[in-house]
Design a protein around this motif. Structure first.
Motif, PDB file in Angstrom:
ATOM      1  N   GLY A 200       0.818  -1.213   0.000  1.00 55.64           N
ATOM      2  CA  GLY A 200       0.000   0.000   0.000  1.00 55.64           C
ATOM      3  C   GLY A 200       0.843   1.250   0.000  1.00 55.64           C
ATOM      4  N   THR A 201       0.383   2.262   0.737  1.00 52.54           N
ATOM      5  CA  THR A 201       1.024   3.585   0.681  1.00 52.54           C
ATOM      6  C   THR A 201       1.972   3.847   1.849  1.00 52.54           C
ATOM      7  N   GLU A 202       2.169   2.878   2.730  1.00 48.85           N
ATOM      8  CA  GLU A 202       2.984   3.139   3.924  1.00 48.85           C
ATOM      9  C   GLU A 202       4.425   3.495   3.571  1.00 48.85           C
ATOM     10  N   LEU A 203       4.995   2.815   2.597  1.00 51.69           N
ATOM     11  CA  LEU A 203       6.357   3.131   2.187  1.00 51.69           C
ATOM     12  C   LEU A 203       6.425   4.533   1.606  1.00 51.69           C
ATOM     13  N   GLN A 204       5.439   4.903   0.787  1.00 50.94           N
ATOM     14  CA  GLN A 204       5.422   6.239   0.187  1.00 50.94           C
ATOM     15  C   GLN A 204       5.298   7.319   1.253  1.00 50.94           C
ATOM     16  N   HIS A 205       4.443   7.080   2.220  1.00 54.52           N
ATOM     17  CA  HIS A 205       4.278   8.059   3.305  1.00 54.52           C
ATOM     18  C   HIS A 205       5.569   8.212   4.108  1.00 54.52           C
ATOM     19  N   ALA A 206       6.244   7.088   4.343  1.00 55.57           N
ATOM     20  CA  ALA A 206       7.498   7.141   5.087  1.00 55.57           C
ATOM     21  C   ALA A 206       8.547   7.941   4.329  1.00 55.57           C
ATOM     22  N   ILE A 207       8.645   7.699   3.029  1.00 50.89           N
ATOM     23  CA  ILE A 207       9.599   8.450   2.201  1.00 50.89           C
ATOM     24  C   ILE A 207       9.284   9.940   2.229  1.00 50.89           C
ATOM     25  N   GLN A 208       7.991  10.276   2.147  1.00 53.30           N
ATOM     26  CA  GLN A 208       7.582  11.678   2.168  1.00 53.30           C
ATOM     27  C   GLN A 208       7.971  12.337   3.497  1.00 53.30           C
ATOM     28  N   LYS A 209       7.764  11.640   4.609  1.00 55.72           N
ATOM     29  CA  LYS A 209       8.103  12.185   5.923  1.00 55.72           C
ATOM     30  C   LYS A 209       9.596  12.498   6.014  1.00 55.72           C
ATOM     31  N   VAL A 210      10.416  11.538   5.590  1.00 57.33           N
ATOM     32  CA  VAL A 210      11.868  11.734   5.653  1.00 57.33           C
ATOM     33  C   VAL A 210      12.295  12.859   4.722  1.00 57.33           C
ATOM     34  N   ALA A 211      11.692  12.935   3.526  1.00 57.54           N
ATOM     35  CA  ALA A 211      12.047  13.975   2.558  1.00 57.54           C
ATOM     36  C   ALA A 211      11.707  15.367   3.089  1.00 57.54           C
ATOM     37  N   VAL A 212      10.536  15.500   3.692  1.00 64.22           N
ATOM     38  CA  VAL A 212      10.125  16.799   4.246  1.00 64.22           C
ATOM     39  C   VAL A 212      11.084  17.234   5.351  1.00 64.22           C
ATOM     40  N   ALA A 213      11.418  16.295   6.242  1.00 57.19           N
ATOM     41  CA  ALA A 213      12.346  16.619   7.327  1.00 57.19           C
ATOM     42  C   ALA A 213      13.726  16.971   6.784  1.00 57.19           C
ATOM     43  N   SER A 214      14.180  16.256   5.759  1.00 58.58           N
ATOM     44  CA  SER A 214      15.492  16.523   5.166  1.00 58.58           C
ATOM     45  C   SER A 214      15.521  17.875   4.478  1.00 58.58           C
TER      46      SER A 214
END
Length: 565
Positions: free
Chosen positions: A136-150
């Motif tokens: 599902g979308t859990e991996l995408q959401h995780a990537i988005q979270k890390v990208a925003v923080a970075s």
């Protein structure tokens, strides 16, 4: 087609010194603006903006421009970021570093807990990798979270970081799948024991195969508790050779610590005691290496096993996790002993003494002080203080209990709050009536007040509060003296003048009356008696020299006490 390459990003800035943070991305302009307005209403001191993001086919990059912005004040637009946005993790191997695994645990916490697996298992199991990638979308959401923080702290855009993270995750998954098909990920069943597994691969440059075999064995178990028990069993099967033994212990430490990094994993270790105090006590005993402590004698048995292993110094990552869980629970708003305040006070003191002795790199003194300061604050709520004083039969018992609480309170602000409770108790009508008009001798009640004042002055209250407490005890003492007429009774008594003066000075030197206006009044009356005609006449008699020497000694003592104060 063009519409699919345009979206709208909503940013929020909570105050002037804050940075712009991406809140959400929406496909429709009106929807994005409406969402921004809702954010603004929830953040009245901040500002929001909506930017239109258009993908440029020629440059293969997004072009951004603001279409709407509102807020309490105009904030400066963040400068355009043009850097390459390099991530700390460049290869799949980097994803097994402690910081990378910790990040995974945080951004995908729900997935790991739901699946009851750890990041290290994920990075060495094709089955878990496939489950995450296609789930599902859990991996995408995780990537988005890390990208925003970075992007918030880095030199590039969210999109650039998202692209890099996608590439990195793709490489990691590809390697796991290829290694799984090629047989490079060994099955644990190939080895008789954990010791034989470690001995077979301890000389290799990377512990990749040991980790893969461990991940394979743990995949047979459902739940962190069962996995914890398997790893504990392996801890008794370490190789005899020092180098191999060290390697085996290091890998167990990593897998165990990852389980303990999750709340459900920590619960599997220490159980679920009804009271928070029992949880804290168990964690403190585990950290301290007290494997024979009463708190560890019941189930789960794995807690005793881990305590013995940690005591040898072979599981540093686990010790760090235990320390972290201990501090987190100390900071919780719940009472440790909700049914007994006195028991909670005793437990807090016992834990403080134990942990200060056990402090070190994993449990720093400043972190302990902060945790116990927060714990102390829980004891100073009006409800808790009310429970604490509920069984006191007299006002003097209430004051005694409050003063005793000071030794168990950490933090200047908390001690200031406690001093406020003591002053309030001294100032209420019930307390005043008990001391001023209570039963028994007035001198006994005054002596009680003086003892309280002395204890307050020896306490570690802030100077201003310590002075305020001393004044409050003295003020109540003045009312007792006024009602009882004790000083006047001594002054006008039938005894010789010097005897009466000595009696007044003894009230001060023996701690029978509070320091302050009470003691000054007694001293002044004593000096008046000494200087009176009768006093001077007695002083001239040779038979009174010893009495005069005693009076002189008491005056020097009082003078020294005043100078020290």
């Amino acid at each position: 087609m063009a519409a699919a390459k345009i979206h709208y990003e909503v940013f929020v800035k909570k105050h002037r010194k804050a940075s712009w943070i991406l809140a959400e991305a929406r496909p429709e302009r009106e929807d994005a603006i409406e969402f921004a307005k809702k954010l603004l209403s929830a953040t009245p001191t901040g500002s929001v903006r909506v930017s239109k993001e258009r993908f440029d086919e020629e440059s293969r990059a997004f072009r951004s421009f603001t279409i709407w912005e509102e807020g309490a004040e105009k904030f400066e637009t963040e400068a355009e970021k043009t850097g390459d946005g390099s991530l700390p993790c460049l290869s799949p191997d980097d994803l097994t570093n402690p910081s990378a695994r910790d990040t995974m645990s945080r951004v995908m916490n729900e997935w790991f807990v739901r699946k009851q697996v750890t990041p290290m298992e994920l990075m060495h199991s094709p089955e878990h990798a496939e489950d995450l990638e296609s789930g599902g979308t859990e991996l995408q959401h995780a990537i988005q979270k890390v990208a925003v923080a970075s992007a918030r702290d880095g030199d590039s855009t969210v999109h650039a970081y998202v692209k890099q993270l996608h590439e990195l995750s793709a490489k990691a998954f590809d390697r796991i799948y290829k290694d799984g098909k090629s047989g490079r990920l060994p099955k644990f069943s190939r080895y008789k024991t954990y010791a034989s597994l470690v001995e077979a691969h301890a000389g290799e440059k990377s512990p990749y195969k040991i980790r893969a075999a461990l991940a394979d064995r743990l995949s047979d178990e459902r739940g962190f508790g069962k996995k914890l028990s398997v790893l504990m069993e392996f801890a008794t099967e370490l190789p005899e050779a020092d180098s191999a033994r060290k390697t085996g212990c290091e890998q167990l430490d990593i897998f165990l610590a990852e389980i303990l990094n999750f709340e459900s994993g920590m619960t599997a270790l220490i159980g679920s005691p009804e009271e928070l105090g029992d949880q804290v006590q168990r964690l403190a005993d585990i950290f301290d290496g007290s494997d024979s402590a009463e708190s560890l004698q019941g189930p789960p048995a794995d807690a005793r096993t881990l305590t013995r292993l940690m005591k040898t110094g072979g599981l540093p990552s686990c010790k760090t996790m235990i320390a972290s869980a201990l501090l987190e629970r100390l900071r919780r708003p719940r009472r440790m002993r909700p049914k007994d305040v006195l028991a909670e006070v005793k437990l807090a003191r016992k834990l403080a003494q134990k942990l200060v002795m056990a402090q070190g790199p994993d449990l720093a003194v400043d972190a302990l002080q902060d945790a116990f300061a927060k714990r102390s604050a829980r004891l100073l709520t009006p409800e808790t203080i009310g429970d604490f004083l509920e069984k006191c039969e007299t006002p003097d018992q209430e004051i005694e209990n409050l003063l005793a609480l000071e030794e168990n309170i950490v933090g200047a602000q908390n001690k200031r709050k406690l001093a406020g409770y003591i002053r309030a108790t001294l100032g209420n009508h019930k307390t005043e009536g008990w001391f001023v008009s209570g039963g028994g001798r007035a001198i006994d009640r005054l002596h009680r007040l003086t003892g309280f004042q002395t204890k307050a002055l020896k306490g570690n209250y802030p100077d201003e509060d310590k002075s305020g407490l001393a004044t409050a005890f003295d003020a109540l003492g003045q009312k007792v003296l006024e009602r009882s007429g004790l000083i006047d009774a001594i002054v006008n008594g039938p005894s010789p003048a010097l005897d009466r003066a000595a009696s007044l000075l003894k009230l001060v030197t023996c701690g029978a009356i509070p320091v302050g206006k009470c003691s000054v009044a007694a001293q002044q009356k004593a000096v008046q008696l000494i200087r009176s005609d009768a006093g001077l006449e007695e002083a001239r008699a040779d038979t009174e020299r010893a009495k005069l020497a005693d009076i002189e000694a008491m005056l020097k003592t009082i003078s020294g006490q005043s100078a020290a104060a």
